[in-house]
Design a protein around this motif. Structure first.
Motif, PDB file in Angstrom:
ATOM      1  N   GLY A   1     -83.973 -93.660 -14.901  1.00  0.00           N
ATOM      2  CA  GLY A   1     -83.018 -92.949 -15.760  1.00  0.00           C
ATOM      3  C   GLY A   1     -83.664 -92.622 -17.085  1.00  0.00           C
ATOM      4  N   MET A   2     -83.436 -91.401 -17.557  1.00  0.00           N
ATOM      5  CA  MET A   2     -84.052 -91.029 -18.816  1.00  0.00           C
ATOM      6  C   MET A   2     -82.988 -90.631 -19.830  1.00  0.00           C
ATOM      7  SD  MET A   2     -87.516 -89.261 -19.511  1.00  0.00           S
ATOM      8  CE  MET A   2     -88.059 -88.423 -20.988  1.00  0.00           C
ATOM      9  N   VAL A   3     -83.189 -91.079 -21.052  1.00  0.00           N
ATOM     10  CA  VAL A   3     -82.336 -90.642 -22.159  1.00  0.00           C
ATOM     11  C   VAL A   3     -83.227 -89.832 -23.087  1.00  0.00           C
ATOM     12  CG1 VAL A   3     -80.807 -91.349 -24.017  1.00  0.00           C
ATOM     13  CG2 VAL A   3     -80.936 -92.719 -21.930  1.00  0.00           C
ATOM     14  N   PHE A   4     -82.822 -88.591 -23.328  1.00  0.00           N
ATOM     15  CA  PHE A   4     -83.687 -87.657 -24.054  1.00  0.00           C
ATOM     16  C   PHE A   4     -83.412 -87.698 -25.553  1.00  0.00           C
ATOM     17  CE2 PHE A   4     -82.946 -86.186 -19.776  1.00  0.00           C
ATOM     18  CZ  PHE A   4     -84.202 -85.834 -19.320  1.00  0.00           C
ATOM     19  N   GLN A   5     -84.304 -87.058 -26.287  1.00  0.00           N
ATOM     20  CA  GLN A   5     -84.143 -87.011 -27.739  1.00  0.00           C
ATOM     21  C   GLN A   5     -82.866 -86.243 -28.107  1.00  0.00           C
ATOM     22  OE1 GLN A   5     -87.670 -85.782 -29.730  1.00  0.00           O
ATOM     23  NE2 GLN A   5     -86.844 -86.244 -31.734  1.00  0.00           N
ATOM     24  N   GLN A   6     -82.687 -85.075 -27.476  1.00  0.00           N
ATOM     25  CA  GLN A   6     -81.392 -84.394 -27.536  1.00  0.00           C
ATOM     26  C   GLN A   6     -80.649 -84.839 -26.284  1.00  0.00           C
ATOM     27  OE1 GLN A   6     -80.753 -82.632 -30.210  1.00  0.00           O
ATOM     28  NE2 GLN A   6     -82.851 -82.967 -30.922  1.00  0.00           N
ATOM     29  N   ALA A   7     -79.325 -84.998 -26.396  1.00  0.00           N
ATOM     30  CA  ALA A   7     -78.596 -85.610 -25.280  1.00  0.00           C
ATOM     31  C   ALA A   7     -78.716 -84.808 -23.986  1.00  0.00           C
ATOM     32  CB  ALA A   7     -77.138 -85.791 -25.657  1.00  0.00           C
ATOM     33  N   ASN A   8     -78.907 -83.474 -24.097  1.00  0.00           N
ATOM     34  CA  ASN A   8     -79.041 -82.628 -22.906  1.00  0.00           C
ATOM     35  C   ASN A   8     -77.885 -82.791 -21.928  1.00  0.00           C
ATOM     36  OD1 ASN A   8     -81.429 -81.734 -23.948  1.00  0.00           O
ATOM     37  ND2 ASN A   8     -82.692 -83.083 -22.702  1.00  0.00           N
ATOM     38  N   LEU A   9     -76.684 -82.651 -22.448  1.00  0.00           N
ATOM     39  CA  LEU A   9     -75.502 -82.717 -21.582  1.00  0.00           C
ATOM     40  C   LEU A   9     -75.173 -81.316 -21.100  1.00  0.00           C
ATOM     41  CD1 LEU A   9     -73.332 -85.009 -23.879  1.00  0.00           C
ATOM     42  CD2 LEU A   9     -74.914 -85.697 -22.067  1.00  0.00           C
ATOM     43  N   MET A  10     -74.578 -81.234 -19.912  1.00  0.00           N
ATOM     44  CA  MET A  10     -74.137 -79.933 -19.404  1.00  0.00           C
ATOM     45  C   MET A  10     -72.918 -79.506 -20.241  1.00  0.00           C
ATOM     46  SD  MET A  10     -76.327 -79.830 -16.995  1.00  0.00           S
ATOM     47  CE  MET A  10     -77.409 -81.141 -16.416  1.00  0.00           C
ATOM     48  N   PRO A  11     -73.062 -78.444 -21.035  1.00  0.00           N
ATOM     49  CA  PRO A  11     -71.979 -78.121 -21.978  1.00  0.00           C
ATOM     50  C   PRO A  11     -70.693 -77.674 -21.286  1.00  0.00           C
ATOM     51  CG  PRO A  11     -73.708 -76.441 -22.057  1.00  0.00           C
ATOM     52  CD  PRO A  11     -74.213 -77.544 -21.186  1.00  0.00           C
ATOM     53  N   TRP A  12     -70.784 -77.301 -20.000  1.00  0.00           N
ATOM     54  CA  TRP A  12     -69.587 -76.816 -19.304  1.00  0.00           C
ATOM     55  C   TRP A  12     -68.822 -77.943 -18.621  1.00  0.00           C
ATOM     56  CZ3 TRP A  12     -74.573 -75.310 -18.369  1.00  0.00           C
ATOM     57  CH2 TRP A  12     -75.204 -75.900 -17.271  1.00  0.00           C
ATOM     58  N   LEU A  13     -69.340 -79.168 -18.699  1.00  0.00           N
ATOM     59  CA  LEU A  13     -68.665 -80.278 -18.034  1.00  0.00           C
ATOM     60  C   LEU A  13     -68.111 -81.249 -19.072  1.00  0.00           C
ATOM     61  CD1 LEU A  13     -71.226 -81.103 -15.182  1.00  0.00           C
ATOM     62  CD2 LEU A  13     -69.114 -79.790 -15.016  1.00  0.00           C
ATOM     63  N   PRO A  14     -66.916 -81.810 -18.803  1.00  0.00           N
ATOM     64  CA  PRO A  14     -66.380 -82.816 -19.717  1.00  0.00           C
ATOM     65  C   PRO A  14     -67.209 -84.099 -19.649  1.00  0.00           C
ATOM     66  CG  PRO A  14     -65.000 -82.640 -17.768  1.00  0.00           C
ATOM     67  CD  PRO A  14     -66.016 -81.540 -17.674  1.00  0.00           C
ATOM     68  N   VAL A  15     -66.959 -84.988 -20.584  1.00  0.00           N
ATOM     69  CA  VAL A  15     -67.747 -86.215 -20.689  1.00  0.00           C
ATOM     70  C   VAL A  15     -67.867 -86.941 -19.355  1.00  0.00           C
ATOM     71  CG1 VAL A  15     -67.668 -88.558 -21.638  1.00  0.00           C
ATOM     72  CG2 VAL A  15     -67.430 -86.594 -23.161  1.00  0.00           C
ATOM     73  N   TRP A  16     -66.734 -87.148 -18.685  1.00  0.00           N
ATOM     74  CA  TRP A  16     -66.806 -87.962 -17.466  1.00  0.00           C
ATOM     75  C   TRP A  16     -67.624 -87.283 -16.372  1.00  0.00           C
ATOM     76  CZ3 TRP A  16     -65.134 -86.821 -12.582  1.00  0.00           C
ATOM     77  CH2 TRP A  16     -64.233 -85.755 -12.437  1.00  0.00           C
ATOM     78  N   GLU A  17     -67.573 -85.953 -16.307  1.00  0.00           N
ATOM     79  CA  GLU A  17     -68.360 -85.238 -15.296  1.00  0.00           C
ATOM     80  C   GLU A  17     -69.852 -85.310 -15.618  1.00  0.00           C
ATOM     81  OE1 GLU A  17     -67.715 -83.939 -12.358  1.00  0.00           O
ATOM     82  OE2 GLU A  17     -66.116 -82.440 -12.429  1.00  0.00           O
ATOM     83  N   ASN A  18     -70.171 -85.322 -16.916  1.00  0.00           N
ATOM     84  CA  ASN A  18     -71.563 -85.477 -17.300  1.00  0.00           C
ATOM     85  C   ASN A  18     -72.075 -86.858 -16.917  1.00  0.00           C
ATOM     86  OD1 ASN A  18     -73.205 -83.384 -18.803  1.00  0.00           O
ATOM     87  ND2 ASN A  18     -71.196 -83.111 -19.762  1.00  0.00           N
ATOM     88  N   VAL A  19     -71.258 -87.878 -17.175  1.00  0.00           N
ATOM     89  CA  VAL A  19     -71.669 -89.242 -16.834  1.00  0.00           C
ATOM     90  C   VAL A  19     -71.873 -89.361 -15.324  1.00  0.00           C
ATOM     91  CG1 VAL A  19     -70.916 -91.648 -16.798  1.00  0.00           C
ATOM     92  CG2 VAL A  19     -70.575 -90.268 -18.852  1.00  0.00           C
ATOM     93  N   ALA A  20     -70.986 -88.709 -14.557  1.00  0.00           N
ATOM     94  CA  ALA A  20     -71.037 -88.848 -13.101  1.00  0.00           C
ATOM     95  C   ALA A  20     -71.788 -87.700 -12.427  1.00  0.00           C
ATOM     96  CB  ALA A  20     -69.614 -88.944 -12.549  1.00  0.00           C
TER      97      ALA A  20
END
Lengths: 278, 260
Positions: free
Chosen positions: B81-100
């Motif tokens: 698992g990698m955690v990036f310098q910028q969070a790099n979350l999918m902006p079109w998905l809500p928090v829980w969808e990003n986590v999952a």
């Protein structure tokens, strides 16, 4: 307190719709006055009231001012709309699919894109002779032209959307074990969606433009046909009514795409300038 | 058995524009034990992120080998698992969808994904923000989502590339504390890249001090300071002084080399 809040909101909504109506109302009033002044023969520039009357008869068929067209508006509008829907539908599916392929795989870009880029500057209208020879006089040449007009804006915007997708999101997804196909579906496509929608909106404008053009020359039905036919019979009131109909339908389809867009891109809410639009 | 094994890693970047080769990493060997929290400390451009990207599988070493859990790394995968310098979350998905997101890729049903995400959302303290979109989150909250997303993979190792570098001092301290708590609870191996001496000393069980151009490991320092770490205590400061001296020496040598 709630009541006054709602009241104020309703008032602002009302004053906003007034803002929108001011310019068109002014133009219509000036036009009405100008037409009735007798400066030009009434037949050459019919007043808005005359156009509205003819348009009404074209739609509802109450006194046959629109002669043979009386009561046939819905059928005319439907046949134009069907051509738009068919050609535009084909353009959306092929433009988005090909755009993603060109944007993602370098070898597709190298092999396919140069040809498309050479075809792109050829105005869709100049395909009319070939379209008639290939497809005859009916729906098909019109659908073909609509497709040509809508395809390139959708394609170009999709390519742009794919190429400007954030690489870091792709890295993040592959860290989570995404296959190439999953990257395309779950990352690249949604990332390209804002750009794709820009293409869809440009495309729908082109689609209406080309349906009407095709109907003027290659088809014997639809709003464009009525427009051109009325011109031969010097019925400028009908010409104007046809123009207004096309404008209205074009506006409505664009509004529909805007609704779809704000539903699909709701995640942009609050983070872009665009999201401030009403 | 070591969890991560880097053997004689050399990385040469081809600079195509200037037709020159750049030796970024020079013969680095390093092994990280299971459950260890290793901090890779170095100035920007020393190759610490490149090293991390090799473990992640985003880059390949020019020479040498990388193994994780005994298996050679040949590309990115969900075992790391990698955690990036910028969070790099999918902006079109809500928090829980990003986590999952990983479970989405695995074709889990929505309700199951939602359930599975909740544990990790709670773990990083984001309860109540499940349905927020990334654009509505602060920098610290975005990184929490990034951490939860990496934890949900239940990976053998977690790789972190300066994840707190863009956060303010207060948020950074809170996040560091929580990260240590999570690491202690989850018992996983962490490799954490940072340029901050303090951060390395607060977090790590070991610190690898890197030198730059070419990147080498100058010294490996084992930290046996009790947690939570007292950042003003004498032993903490001894370590800090020592590391700062190493860095100063290194800078001096480089300037002399540049002059000569």
């Amino acid at each position: 307190m709630n009541m006054t809040g709602q009241g104020i909101r309703a008032m602002t909504a009302l004053s906003k719709s007034w803002e929108r109506a001011v310019v068109p109302l002014f133009i219509l009033a000036a036009w009405e006055v100008f037409s009735r002044s007798g400066f030009l023969p009434a037949a050459l520039l019919p007043a808005p009231s005359v156009v509205l009357h003819t348009w009404g008869d074209w739609i509802f068929g109450f006194d046959e001012t629109s002669q043979g067209n009386t009561g046939r508006w819905l059928a005319d509008a439907l046949s134009s709309a069907t051509r738009v829907a068919a050609g535009y539908g084909i353009a959306v599916v092929s433009g988005v699919a090909l755009g993603i392929a060109i944007g993602w795989w370098r070898w597709v870009e190298r092999t396919v894109e140069p040809t498309l880029q050479m075809l792109r500057p050829v105005p869709p209208v100049s395909w009319i002779p070939l379209a008639i020879i290939w497809f005859g006089i009916a729906n098909k040449p019109a659908i073909f032209l609509v497709f040509l007009g809508a395809f390139f804006p959708i394609l170009m915007n999709t390519i742009h959307g794919v190429k400007t997708a954030d690489r870091n999101l792709i890295r993040a997804a592959s860290m989570m074990g995404a296959t190439e196909q999953q990257l395309l579906r779950h990352v690249v496509f949604p990332a390209a969606l804002p750009s794709i929608f820009a293409g869809l909106r440009i495309g729908i404008g082109a689609a209406w433009m080309l349906t009407v053009t095709a109907e003027m020359v290659a088809v014997k039905s639809g709003l464009g046909y009525v427009l051109w036919d009325s011109y031969y019979f010097l019925r400028y009131d009908l010409v104007l009514a046809a123009m207004a109909s096309i404008g209205l339908l074009g506006y409505a389809t664009d509004a529909l795409i805007k609704v779809l867009m704000s539903a699909a891109l709701h995640w942009q809410h609050g983070s872009t300038l665009q999201s401030r639009e009403g | 058995m070591a969890s991560i094994e880097l053997r004689n890693i050399t990385k040469i970047f081809r600079d195509a524009k200037r037709k020159r080769d750049l030796l970024a990493i020079d013969n680095v060997s390093l092994s990280v034990e299971k459950n260890e929290f290793l901090c890779l400390l170095g100035s920007s451009g020393c190759g610490k992120s490149t090293l991390l990207n090799m473990i992640a599988g985003f880059e390949k070493p020019t020479e040498g080998s990388v193994t994780v859990g005994g298996k050679a790394v040949d590309g990115p995968g969900a075992d790391r698992g990698m955690v990036f310098q910028q969070a790099n979350l999918m902006p079109w998905l809500p928090v829980w969808e990003n986590v999952a997101f990983h479970l989405r890729l695995k074709g889990w049903r929505k309700a199951d994904r939602r359930d599975a995400a909740q544990d990790y959302i709670d773990m990083v303290g984001l309860r109540g923000f499940e349905n927020h979109f990334p654009a509505e989150l602060s920098g610290g909250m975005s990184q929490r989502v990034g951490i939860a997303r990496a934890l949900l993979l239940n990976p053998q190792v977690i790789l972190m590339d300066e994840p707190f570098a863009a956060l303010d001092a207060q948020t950074k301290m809170d996040m560091q504390e929580e990260l240590v708590a999570i690491w202690q609870k989850q018992r996983c191996t962490v490799v954490f890249v940072t340029h901050s001496v303090d951060e390395a000393l607060v977090l790590g069980t070991r610190v690898a001090v890197m030198t730059s151009r070419p990147g080498r490991i100058r010294e490996l320092i084992a930290l046996d300071l009790p947690r939570p770490r007292d950042t003003t205590g004498p032993r903490f400061n001894d370590h800090k002084r020592h590391i700062l001296n190493l860095i100063r020496e290194e800078g001096l040598q480089q300037r002399q080399a540049a002059v000569a």
